[in-house]
Design a protein around this motif. Structure first.
Motif, PDB file in Angstrom:
ATOM      1  N   ILE A   1      -4.693 -80.606 -41.627  1.00  0.00           N
ATOM      2  CA  ILE A   1      -3.072 -81.047 -42.240  1.00  0.00           C
ATOM      3  C   ILE A   1      -3.293 -82.619 -42.464  1.00  0.00           C
ATOM      4  O   ILE A   1      -2.609 -83.150 -43.271  1.00  0.00           O
ATOM      5  N   GLU A   2      -3.850 -83.305 -41.317  1.00  0.00           N
ATOM      6  CA  GLU A   2      -3.726 -84.949 -41.638  1.00  0.00           C
ATOM      7  C   GLU A   2      -4.634 -85.074 -42.887  1.00  0.00           C
ATOM      8  O   GLU A   2      -4.564 -86.247 -43.466  1.00  0.00           O
TER       9      GLU A   2
ATOM     10  N   THR B   1      -2.431 -84.323 -46.129  1.00  0.00           N
ATOM     11  CA  THR B   1      -0.978 -85.073 -46.316  1.00  0.00           C
ATOM     12  C   THR B   1      -1.306 -86.406 -47.192  1.00  0.00           C
ATOM     13  O   THR B   1      -0.654 -86.806 -48.085  1.00  0.00           O
TER      14      THR B   1
ATOM     15  N   ILE C   1      -1.537 -85.554 -50.837  1.00  0.00           N
ATOM     16  CA  ILE C   1      -0.358 -85.210 -51.478  1.00  0.00           C
ATOM     17  C   ILE C   1       0.278 -86.416 -51.439  1.00  0.00           C
ATOM     18  O   ILE C   1       0.927 -86.778 -52.975  1.00  0.00           O
TER      19      ILE C   1
ATOM     20  N   ASP D   1      10.144 -91.224 -44.218  1.00  0.00           N
ATOM     21  CA  ASP D   1       8.955 -90.606 -43.223  1.00  0.00           C
ATOM     22  C   ASP D   1       9.171 -90.726 -41.646  1.00  0.00           C
ATOM     23  O   ASP D   1       8.938 -89.343 -41.032  1.00  0.00           O
TER      24      ASP D   1
ATOM     25  N   PHE E   1       2.068 -81.349 -38.675  1.00  0.00           N
ATOM     26  CA  PHE E   1       3.017 -81.925 -39.940  1.00  0.00           C
ATOM     27  C   PHE E   1       3.673 -82.865 -39.507  1.00  0.00           C
ATOM     28  O   PHE E   1       3.784 -83.992 -40.262  1.00  0.00           O
TER      29      PHE E   1
ATOM     30  N   SER F   1       1.609 -86.157 -39.203  1.00  0.00           N
ATOM     31  CA  SER F   1       1.009 -86.515 -40.454  1.00  0.00           C
ATOM     32  C   SER F   1       1.823 -86.908 -41.311  1.00  0.00           C
ATOM     33  O   SER F   1       1.377 -87.206 -42.845  1.00  0.00           O
ATOM     34  N   ILE F   2       3.280 -87.026 -41.316  1.00  0.00           N
ATOM     35  CA  ILE F   2       4.247 -87.553 -42.383  1.00  0.00           C
ATOM     36  C   ILE F   2       3.645 -88.882 -42.693  1.00  0.00           C
ATOM     37  O   ILE F   2       3.515 -89.422 -43.841  1.00  0.00           O
TER      38      ILE F   2
ATOM     39  N   MET G   1       1.082 -89.048 -45.100  1.00  0.00           N
ATOM     40  CA  MET G   1       1.359 -89.030 -46.580  1.00  0.00           C
ATOM     41  C   MET G   1       1.923 -90.204 -47.176  1.00  0.00           C
ATOM     42  O   MET G   1       1.683 -90.546 -48.301  1.00  0.00           O
TER      43      MET G   1
END
Length: 190
Positions: free
Chosen positions: A46-47, A50, A53, A74, A117, A120-121, A124
């Motif tokens: 996931i990290e 992001t 993305i 964030d 998640f 990991s914001i 992003m």
């Protein structure tokens, strides 16, 4: 961006996931290395996704969305997710049980993905920033994912030691850690 800067970026992106992993490891009943690695891979994947993305958003939406807009929100999203998870863990730890409930031997994928998640914001937002400089985003994301996988795996195993020291109150400790991490993320951005 040079390789040393990319490595520093990768490990700095993994520090909050490392802290969460300690609390997750502390709340498990005798986690094995395979479970720690599973958690590391979930967080690391996931990290790694992001920032890609974020980079895609930054590349495609520079005329529509200002990077500062996402950077302005964030930390609030991460704060809400981590504090919500932490309060849930605190509630579960404080709730009186008629019988002693045994700690789980593994966490559900969904709970791990939500926690991952939440941590990991910021990756992003970093991905959006990387869209404005010359960088190989796949290399950067891969290094961030690898660093997070390593740090989370180590964090779970460290949490295992901590959990054996604090016993059945490990879930409450983990909840406090998540609330503290959420607060730290918020305060560091304000």
């Amino acid at each position: 961006m040079n390789p040393i800067a990319l490595l520093l970026l990768a490990f700095s992106m993994s520090t909050d996931a490392f802290s969460v992993a300690i609390s997750k490891g502390a709340s498990l009943k005798n986690p094995r290395f395979t479970e720690a690695l599973r958690m590391g891979v979930i967080f690391g994947s996931i990290e790694a996704i992001t920032p890609i993305i974020g980079w895609l958003i930054g590349r495609s939406a520079t005329s529509f969305i200002d990077a500062s807009f996402i950077e302005a929100w964030d930390h609030w999203v991460a704060f809400v997710i981590l504090v919500g998870l932490g309060l849930h863990m605190l509630y579960a730890g404080l709730k009186p049980d008629n019988e002693e409930q045994e700690a789980p031997s593994r966490h559900s994928f969904f709970k791990l993905a939500v926690a991952a998640f939440g941590t990991s914001i910021d990756a992003m937002a970093v991905g959006i920033s990387l869209a404005f400089i010359e960088v190989n985003i796949l290399l950067a994301a891969g290094l961030i994912g690898l660093a997070t996988t390593i740090m989370v795996t180590l964090g779970v195993m460290l949490g295992k030691l901590l959990g054996s020291l604090i016993g059945h109150k490990a879930e409450m400790f983990g909840g406090l850690m998540l609330v503290a991490i959420g607060g730290w993320i918020l305060s560091s951005h304000l």
